[in-house]
Design a protein around this motif. Structure first.
Motif, short mmCIF file in Angstrom:
data_model
loop_
_atom_site.label_atom_id
_atom_site.label_comp_id
_atom_site.label_asym_id
_atom_site.label_seq_id
_atom_site.Cartn_x
_atom_site.Cartn_y
_atom_site.Cartn_z
N UNK A 224 0.86 -1.20 0.00
CA UNK A 224 0.00 0.00 0.00
C UNK A 224 0.89 1.24 0.00
N UNK A 225 0.70 2.09 -0.99
CA UNK A 225 1.54 3.28 -1.12
C UNK A 225 1.11 4.34 -0.13
N UNK A 226 2.08 5.08 0.38
CA UNK A 226 1.82 6.17 1.33
C UNK A 226 2.05 7.50 0.63
N UNK A 227 1.16 8.44 0.84
CA UNK A 227 1.25 9.77 0.21
C UNK A 227 1.45 10.83 1.28
N UNK A 228 2.39 11.71 1.04
CA UNK A 228 2.66 12.81 1.96
C UNK A 228 1.84 14.02 1.55
N UNK A 229 0.92 14.42 2.38
CA UNK A 229 0.04 15.54 2.07
C UNK A 229 0.68 16.84 2.53
N UNK A 230 0.85 17.79 1.61
CA UNK A 230 1.42 19.08 1.96
C UNK A 230 0.33 20.02 2.47
N UNK A 231 0.65 20.71 3.54
CA UNK A 231 -0.30 21.65 4.12
C UNK A 231 -0.10 23.04 3.51
N UNK A 232 -1.16 23.81 3.45
CA UNK A 232 -1.09 25.21 3.02
C UNK A 232 -1.20 26.09 4.26
N UNK A 233 -0.16 26.84 4.54
CA UNK A 233 -0.18 27.68 5.74
C UNK A 233 -1.17 28.83 5.58
N UNK A 234 -2.03 28.99 6.56
CA UNK A 234 -3.04 30.06 6.50
C UNK A 234 -2.42 31.44 6.68
N UNK A 235 -1.24 31.47 7.30
CA UNK A 235 -0.59 32.76 7.53
C UNK A 235 -0.28 33.47 6.22
N UNK A 236 0.07 32.70 5.19
CA UNK A 236 0.38 33.30 3.90
C UNK A 236 -0.84 33.99 3.30
N UNK A 237 -1.98 33.31 3.36
CA UNK A 237 -3.21 33.89 2.84
C UNK A 237 -3.61 35.14 3.61
N UNK A 238 -3.49 35.09 4.94
CA UNK A 238 -3.81 36.25 5.76
C UNK A 238 -2.86 37.41 5.47
N UNK A 239 -1.59 37.09 5.23
CA UNK A 239 -0.61 38.12 4.92
C UNK A 239 -1.00 38.85 3.64
N UNK A 240 -1.35 38.08 2.62
CA UNK A 240 -1.73 38.70 1.35
C UNK A 240 -3.00 39.54 1.51
N UNK A 241 -3.97 39.05 2.25
CA UNK A 241 -5.22 39.78 2.42
C UNK A 241 -5.01 41.09 3.18
N UNK A 242 -4.24 41.01 4.29
CA UNK A 242 -3.99 42.22 5.08
C UNK A 242 -3.18 43.23 4.28
N UNK A 243 -2.18 42.75 3.54
CA UNK A 243 -1.35 43.66 2.76
C UNK A 243 -2.18 44.36 1.69
N UNK A 244 -3.02 43.60 1.01
CA UNK A 244 -3.86 44.19 -0.03
C UNK A 244 -4.82 45.21 0.55
N UNK A 245 -5.42 44.88 1.69
CA UNK A 245 -6.37 45.80 2.32
C UNK A 245 -5.65 47.08 2.77
N UNK A 246 -4.46 46.93 3.35
CA UNK A 246 -3.73 48.11 3.81
C UNK A 246 -3.34 49.01 2.63
#
Length: 263
Positions: free
Chosen positions: A1-23
């Motif tokens: 049975x093959x094992x797959x490594x799931x990569x996480x997406x950090x929410x901090x990056x999305x929040x950074x882009x949103x806050x920067x755009x709003x500012x």
């Protein structure tokens, strides 16, 4: 049975882009509104503090997202890059302001005459309770200006008084400044002061300007004063305004007289 490594997406990056755009949007919108007189200066200063806080928060989130991206392989690299770059762009004017506050002396009232500067009658009347008070120059004020702005000096022109006053007032209008008053306004006057309302180039902070002309018979002596309505520190703006204006006046007087002005 093959094992797959799931990569996480950090929410901090999305929040950074949103806050920067709003500012950035808030900074541009509020800046234009203030520049064109749609919002008064005190609320605009509060908005600027909010913009700086949002941009700083965005940059901190981008830094945290970068550590997640670098050490844990989290996704969101594009968002953190956009958030970081936009937040740095928004913070750049604040960093420049901090640098200028460090480099230039803490003054907000500059004059070519430190003993008897041109008076600001119309400016004092139009200023509100939340603006800077126009006060006499202290000994420390004179010392700081003399040491830091030795080039801020009056001008003597071989030009008739009446003609010189016309040239000065026309140049004030050409700068885009609102001429408030010319006094005294009677025939045979030997001294007059022209007041005008100017604004800083980028964000449009109001500045009161006074140009005094003194009839010396065969010549006219010109003094100038520039006073910020808000802030204890003008970041070198008033001295730069006087130097630039008198430089243009030198050129205009030379053209009109057919010879270079004498100082």
């Amino acid at each position: 049975m093959a094992a797959y490594l799931e990569q996480r997406t950090t929410q901090a990056a999305g929040w950074s882009r949103s806050l920067a755009t709003f500012s950035a949007v808030l900074f541009i919108t509020a800046g234009l509104a203030h520049r064109y007189g749609l919002i008064p200066t005190p609320p605009f200063l509060s908005v600027l503090s909010i913009v700086a806080a949002l941009a700083a928060g965005s940059l901190a989130l981008a830094a945290y997202a970068f550590t997640r991206f670098w050490y844990h392989g989290d996704l969101g690299g594009r968002d953190l890059v956009v958030g970081g770059l936009v937040s740095l762009a928004v913070l750049a004017p604040f960093l420049v302001t901090g640098y200028r506050a460090f480099v230039y002396p803490q003054l907000n009232d500059i004059s070519t005459d430190l003993v008897a500067p041109p008076t600001l009658v119309a400016a004092v009347i139009s200023r509100g309770l939340d603006t800077n008070e126009v006060t006499p120059f202290s000994a420390e004020h004179r010392r700081l200006q003399t040491e830091n702005y030795p080039e801020v000096t009056g001008r003597r022109y071989e030009m008739p008084f009446d003609r010189a006053s016309e040239i000065v007032e026309a140049l004030l209008v050409r700068q885009g400044w609102t001429v408030a008053t010319s006094r005294p306004a009677f025939v045979g006057q030997s001294e007059m002061t022209i007041e005008a309302l100017a604004h800083t180039p980028l964000l449009g902070f109001p500045v009161d300007v006074a140009v005094r002309l003194t009839d010396e018979g065969t010549s006219t002596y010109v003094d100038m004063r520039s006073v910020s309505r808000y802030g204890r520190h003008d970041l070198g703006d008033n001295a730069a305004r006087i130097i630039a204006f008198l430089g243009e006046l030198d050129a205009e007087m030379a053209v009109q007289a057919g010879a270079a002005p004498a100082e």
